[in-house]
Enzyme design. Structure first.
Site, PDB file in Angstrom:
ATOM      1  N   TYR A  44       0.863  -1.013  -0.192  1.00 56.96           N
ATOM      2  CA  TYR A  44       0.100   0.159   0.010  1.00 56.96           C
ATOM      3  C   TYR A  44       0.912   1.313  -0.087  1.00 56.96           C
ATOM      4  O   TYR A  44       0.261   2.591  -0.621  1.00 56.96           O
ATOM      5  CB  TYR A  44      -0.943  -0.011   1.246  1.00 56.96           C
ATOM      6  N   ASP A  45       2.000   1.213   0.592  1.00 60.40           N
ATOM      7  CA  ASP A  45       2.947   2.226   0.774  1.00 60.40           C
ATOM      8  C   ASP A  45       3.828   2.691  -0.521  1.00 60.40           C
ATOM      9  O   ASP A  45       4.496   3.426  -0.590  1.00 60.40           O
ATOM     10  CB  ASP A  45       3.926   1.997   2.042  1.00 60.40           C
ATOM     11  N   HIS A  75      -9.582  -6.969   3.860  1.00 59.62           N
ATOM     12  CA  HIS A  75      -8.451  -6.097   3.763  1.00 59.62           C
ATOM     13  C   HIS A  75      -7.548  -6.201   2.579  1.00 59.62           C
ATOM     14  O   HIS A  75      -7.098  -5.242   1.931  1.00 59.62           O
ATOM     15  CB  HIS A  75      -7.696  -6.088   5.172  1.00 59.62           C
TER      16      HIS A  75
END
Length: 134
Positions: A44-45, A75
Site C-alpha cells: 500500500y505504501d 482487507h
C-alpha cells in the site's frame, strides 16, 4: 541501458526478499541497471515511493514488488485494489512505466511463495515498455 527504480515492500519479507532477488537477477540478465531501491513498509505504501522515483531524470522505469496475502477480512482486496489504481495513476501522471510485480490479493502465504517470479516479471515489463514506447 534501461535505468530502473525498484520499490520493495517489506511486509511478507520472506516472499518479497526473494522477489527482489529475482528482479535484480532479471535486470542483470536483460542489461538493465537498478539505480535506486526504496524499501517501503507494505504494498500500500509503494505508490509514493514509485512516484518519487518516476520523477527522477536518471530513472527510465519503476518496478514494484510486494505480496498481499489473505487474512480474516477483505482487507487484502482493499489494499490490492488501492495499490494497483495508485500505481497506474503514477505511471500515467509521470509518463513513466511503473510495473506491478505485486502478487495477490486472495492468496495464502504458500501461494505467494510460489509467485516470487513476479519480481522478474515486473522488471521484464518495465524494460519492455521503456524500449517500446516512443
Amino acid at each position: 541501458m534501461v535505468a530502473l527504480g525498484l520499490v520493495v515492500a517489506r511486509f511478507n519479507a520472506s516472499v518479497t526478499e526473494q522477489m527482489e532477488s529475482e528482479a535484480r537477477e532479471t535486470a542483470a540478465d536483460v542489461g538493465a541497471e537498478v539505480v535506486e531501491t526504496v524499501r517501503v513498509p507494505g504494498s500500500y505504501d509503494a505508490p509514493l515511493a514509485a512516484d518519487r522515483l518516476a520523477r527522477r531524470d536518471d530513472v527510465d522505469a519503476v518496478a514494484v514488488v510486494g505480496a498481499i496475502v489473505t487474512g480474516d477480512t477483505d482487507h487484502d482486496q482493499v489494499i490490492g485494489d488501492a495499490t494497483a489504481q495508485a500505481l497506474t495513476r503514477v505511471s500515467l501522471d509521470r509518463d513513466t512505466p511503473v510495473t506491478f510485480g505485486v502478487s495477490g490479493p486472495g492468496m495464502s502465504g504458500a501461494e505467494a511463495r510460489e509467485r516470487v517470479h513476479k519480481g522478474a516479471d515486473a522488471v521484464e515489463a518495465a524494460v519492455d515498455l521503456t524500449e517500446e514506447l516512443p
